[in-house]
Design a protein around this motif. Sequence first.
Motif, PDB file in Angstrom:
ATOM      1  N   GLU A 418       0.839  -1.195   0.000  1.00 57.75           N
ATOM      2  CA  GLU A 418       0.000   0.000   0.000  1.00 57.75           C
ATOM      3  C   GLU A 418       0.875   1.247   0.000  1.00 57.75           C
ATOM      4  OE1 GLU A 418      -3.471   2.165   2.713  1.00 57.75           O
ATOM      5  OE2 GLU A 418      -2.659   0.189   3.262  1.00 57.75           O
ATOM      6  N   VAL A 419       0.541   2.190  -0.862  1.00 57.45           N
ATOM      7  CA  VAL A 419       1.357   3.389  -1.033  1.00 57.45           C
ATOM      8  C   VAL A 419       1.041   4.402   0.059  1.00 57.45           C
ATOM      9  CG1 VAL A 419       1.946   5.302  -2.555  1.00 57.45           C
ATOM     10  CG2 VAL A 419       1.525   3.032  -3.513  1.00 57.45           C
ATOM     11  N   THR A 420       2.095   4.834   0.764  1.00 58.13           N
ATOM     12  CA  THR A 420       1.990   5.895   1.761  1.00 58.13           C
ATOM     13  C   THR A 420       3.168   6.846   1.558  1.00 58.13           C
ATOM     14  OG1 THR A 420       3.316   4.673   3.380  1.00 58.13           O
ATOM     15  CG2 THR A 420       0.925   4.311   3.414  1.00 58.13           C
ATOM     16  N   LEU A 421       3.142   7.971   2.282  1.00 64.08           N
ATOM     17  CA  LEU A 421       4.255   8.914   2.178  1.00 64.08           C
ATOM     18  C   LEU A 421       5.557   8.274   2.624  1.00 64.08           C
ATOM     19  CD1 LEU A 421       2.674  12.248   3.501  1.00 64.08           C
ATOM     20  CD2 LEU A 421       3.336  11.695   1.153  1.00 64.08           C
ATOM     21  N   GLU A 422       5.490   7.343   3.574  1.00 66.51           N
ATOM     22  CA  GLU A 422       6.697   6.700   4.085  1.00 66.51           C
ATOM     23  C   GLU A 422       7.361   5.789   3.051  1.00 66.51           C
ATOM     24  OE1 GLU A 422       3.819   6.889   5.688  1.00 66.51           O
ATOM     25  OE2 GLU A 422       4.446   8.403   7.163  1.00 66.51           O
ATOM     26  N   LYS A 423       6.652   5.472   1.963  1.00 66.59           N
ATOM     27  CA  LYS A 423       7.199   4.575   0.938  1.00 66.59           C
ATOM     28  C   LYS A 423       7.992   5.337  -0.131  1.00 66.59           C
ATOM     29  CE  LYS A 423       5.255   0.801   2.544  1.00 66.59           C
ATOM     30  NZ  LYS A 423       4.161   0.113   1.860  1.00 66.59           N
ATOM     31  N   GLN A 424       8.194   6.651   0.068  1.00 65.37           N
ATOM     32  CA  GLN A 424       8.866   7.457  -0.961  1.00 65.37           C
ATOM     33  C   GLN A 424      10.258   6.911  -1.294  1.00 65.37           C
ATOM     34  OE1 GLN A 424       9.425  11.577   0.046  1.00 65.37           O
ATOM     35  NE2 GLN A 424      10.185  12.126  -1.975  1.00 65.37           N
ATOM     36  N   ALA A 425      11.091   6.692  -0.272  1.00 69.82           N
ATOM     37  CA  ALA A 425      12.466   6.245  -0.513  1.00 69.82           C
ATOM     38  C   ALA A 425      12.487   4.896  -1.221  1.00 69.82           C
ATOM     39  CB  ALA A 425      13.231   6.174   0.809  1.00 69.82           C
ATOM     40  N   LEU A 426      11.598   3.989  -0.821  1.00 67.72           N
ATOM     41  CA  LEU A 426      11.542   2.663  -1.434  1.00 67.72           C
ATOM     42  C   LEU A 426      11.163   2.763  -2.907  1.00 67.72           C
ATOM     43  CD1 LEU A 426      11.567  -0.415  -1.295  1.00 67.72           C
ATOM     44  CD2 LEU A 426       9.190  -0.319  -0.486  1.00 67.72           C
ATOM     45  N   ILE A 427      10.132   3.543  -3.201  1.00 61.32           N
ATOM     46  CA  ILE A 427       9.678   3.672  -4.593  1.00 61.32           C
ATOM     47  C   ILE A 427      10.757   4.313  -5.453  1.00 61.32           C
ATOM     48  CG2 ILE A 427       7.994   4.811  -6.089  1.00 61.32           C
ATOM     49  CD1 ILE A 427       5.955   4.494  -3.805  1.00 61.32           C
ATOM     50  N   GLU A 428      11.405   5.347  -4.934  1.00 60.19           N
ATOM     51  CA  GLU A 428      12.451   6.025  -5.700  1.00 60.19           C
ATOM     52  C   GLU A 428      13.648   5.109  -5.946  1.00 60.19           C
ATOM     53  OE1 GLU A 428      13.305   9.532  -3.490  1.00 60.19           O
ATOM     54  OE2 GLU A 428      11.632  10.674  -4.340  1.00 60.19           O
ATOM     55  N   SER A 429      14.008   4.286  -4.963  1.00 59.54           N
ATOM     56  CA  SER A 429      15.147   3.382  -5.142  1.00 59.54           C
ATOM     57  C   SER A 429      14.847   2.306  -6.178  1.00 59.54           C
ATOM     58  CB  SER A 429      15.528   2.735  -3.810  1.00 59.54           C
ATOM     59  OG  SER A 429      14.519   1.846  -3.361  1.00 59.54           O
ATOM     60  N   ILE A 430      13.608   1.826  -6.200  1.00 57.03           N
ATOM     61  CA  ILE A 430      13.231   0.807  -7.190  1.00 57.03           C
ATOM     62  C   ILE A 430      13.216   1.418  -8.590  1.00 57.03           C
ATOM     63  CG2 ILE A 430      11.362  -0.706  -7.953  1.00 57.03           C
ATOM     64  CD1 ILE A 430      10.662  -1.155  -5.021  1.00 57.03           C
ATOM     65  N   ARG A 431      12.745   2.642  -8.713  1.00 57.43           N
ATOM     66  CA  ARG A 431      12.761   3.319 -10.017  1.00 57.43           C
ATOM     67  C   ARG A 431      14.204   3.508 -10.494  1.00 57.43           C
ATOM     68  NH1 ARG A 431      10.843   3.931 -14.755  1.00 57.43           N
ATOM     69  NH2 ARG A 431       8.758   3.983 -13.830  1.00 57.43           N
ATOM     70  N   LEU A 432      15.099   3.945  -9.606  1.00 58.79           N
ATOM     71  CA  LEU A 432      16.500   4.128  -9.973  1.00 58.79           C
ATOM     72  C   LEU A 432      17.125   2.810 -10.413  1.00 58.79           C
ATOM     73  CD1 LEU A 432      19.001   5.948 -10.143  1.00 58.79           C
ATOM     74  CD2 LEU A 432      19.441   5.430  -7.730  1.00 58.79           C
ATOM     75  N   GLU A 433      16.799   1.739  -9.699  1.00 57.96           N
ATOM     76  CA  GLU A 433      17.332   0.423 -10.077  1.00 57.96           C
ATOM     77  C   GLU A 433      16.861   0.036 -11.478  1.00 57.96           C
ATOM     78  OE1 GLU A 433      17.039  -4.216  -8.560  1.00 57.96           O
ATOM     79  OE2 GLU A 433      16.844  -2.584  -7.112  1.00 57.96           O
ATOM     80  N   TYR A 434      15.604   0.311 -11.778  1.00 57.51           N
ATOM     81  CA  TYR A 434      15.084  -0.010 -13.114  1.00 57.51           C
ATOM     82  C   TYR A 434      15.818   0.794 -14.184  1.00 57.51           C
ATOM     83  CZ  TYR A 434      12.033  -0.368 -17.155  1.00 57.51           C
ATOM     84  OH  TYR A 434      11.557  -0.583 -18.427  1.00 57.51           O
ATOM     85  N   ASN A 435      16.030   2.075 -13.924  1.00 62.19           N
ATOM     86  CA  ASN A 435      16.708   2.923 -14.909  1.00 62.19           C
ATOM     87  C   ASN A 435      18.121   2.444 -15.205  1.00 62.19           C
ATOM     88  OD1 ASN A 435      14.423   4.520 -15.009  1.00 62.19           O
ATOM     89  ND2 ASN A 435      15.222   6.076 -13.617  1.00 62.19           N
TER      90      ASN A 435
END
Length: 664
Positions: A418-435
């Motif tokens: 579930e997406v919350t404000l606390e998940k920002q770092a996790l989501i950004e790190s996964i996006r960076l890994e994909y890139n």
Amino acid sequence: MKKNVLIVLLSTVLVLFTACKNPSNNNSSNNSTINNSQESSISESSNTNSSVGTSNKETSNTSSKPTLNNSSNQSSSKPSNPSYSWDESLDPYNGTYYNSITNDLVGDDLITALSKVIYTSNGVSYSGLWDAYKTTDIKPGTNYIWDMYSNENYVVGGSKQGANYSKEGDSYNREHSIPQSWFSEKSPMKSDLFHVYPTDGYVNNRRSNYPFGEVSSSTYKSKNGSKLGKCINSSIGTVFEPIDEYKGDFARTYFYMLTRYKSQIGSWGGGVFKGSFPYLNTYFLDTYIKWAIEDPVSEKEIARNEAVYKIQKNRNPFIDHPSYLFRAFDDNYIANGQITNKQKADKVIELIDAIGEVSLSSETTITNVRNQYNILSTEAKKLVTNYQTLLDAEDKLNDLKDRQIALDFDKKVDTIGEVTLEKQALIESIRLEYNNLTQNQKSYITKLNILEEKEADFNKIYGEYLINDCIKRITIIGEVTLDKAQLVYDARSAYDNLNEILKNQIPSETLNILIEAETKLEGIKEELKGQVGDTKTIVFTSQNFANSLDYSFSSSVEGDGYDATRGIQFLRSSSLTISTSSYKEGICKISISVSSNSDSFTLAIKVGEHDLSSENNQLDKSTNKVFEFYTTNNEVVSGNIQIIVTNLSTSPNKSFYIKSIIIN
């Protein structure tokens, strides 16, 4: 200059042919058989000149070349109990030192027996090496040391002995061919003459503690051609390669050291030695055997061996008996001292065929095969008939690794939940890994759409958070006073950081509150604005001093005619008494937060005539930086408080703004 393979082969054949014609000069066991390859060689050489070319190495000794005298049933692989004997008739040493070494000793048994023979408790101290070199390492007919790293002529014991150096030719020193750091500078290894040579200090330093090996591309080369660079075996790293003339010398040095110190080398660093037979890791064993064969024992080595023996009372068996090298380490070398290109290629072909079905667990096997292929000569590589199989295996392995990376990535997407404000770092790190993934890895990703949905959900939640935060910061301003300045600044910053879409969602009446607050704050600041040389009186009530004081005022400098010696002075009109004993740890701290677009200025603070400024009160351009001033412990300070700014830049339109004064 080394003998090429053809000359070495002809030399060996000539010796064998001579031995057959003069059986009285050889042991009967050495004349019993000549295998087919030898017969063929003799036939092919029957029409050649009897004079065989020799090496240009100053002291090359052709007769020291060891040769095999195998039985007619010789196998290309090493048998567990060899039934053949080695031809030692060409070994240069005929003394009694090795009488305990019997012909049945091979492999580790031979090394163990030799280790007992060459053990010695004699030797020189580390400083004693200098005098030893006067007999062990002098070029014949000269007073120069024999340096294997350079072409410099150093007078033995001269002014350049152990001197400082900044380039090749400045000095010579003591080079440990097995670096001291590998054995923690312990004795007797530290001063064992057999491996500590006099060499050019600068080249010695460039060699550092890198192992000897063969360089694929050099990063440094000495004047005599010694090289430093990446090893031809990519798994090794950086190595130092001596010139061909001395490769055998250093190889036999290493074989001596592993024999003399076989019980200790397992703890040595450097990645060259190991604690069990054959005591050298594969690449170094193969390389040093190759060097020892291609650069046979020279008169230089024989003479040095004798000189060291007189001092240390032990010998290097691989100089005295080059044949011991084959008895101890490798029976796959044929009589002319070379493994044929076909033999080398056949080994790699076998390794490739053994790869089998490729899986992720095949990586170590495939990497090893690749390393073995890479160290082949160009000619040997051409004989590897199944090289495409290796390429296909590598491609399949890489694809399997890409699939695994994609699978691991999909699992990380699942962890978002579930997406919350606390998940920002996790989501950004996964996006960076994909890139950072390759295109092939991305092609196996199955949950990119889920990541994008999570990102969209987060952006929506985060946008709502920013809007609410901005509205909250504006509404808490309330009645505008000077001490509300920071609240106004924070509210403006929160609004300016919104993108245009989010700004449009801020109610106009809320935005008007911010604008009105800024207008009112500027009016308050304008009332307190002073000019250059003015004195602004700020009145505080006594109650203010019971707590912290936080008041803001400013003054600006304008015009070309600014007098840098004048200052802006803010003067407290009523008396202030500070007894530092009443403060925590007896120290009163007055902090001033300033902002200036001046390149530099001088800031001072006084209470009465008592200057509380720091010694370094000449300040560079800074923004919102806090400078702290301290009174002396238990000191009573009284008088008017003054903040004095002087020596602002003489350029026009410079300003200095004191945001706050806090006494606590």
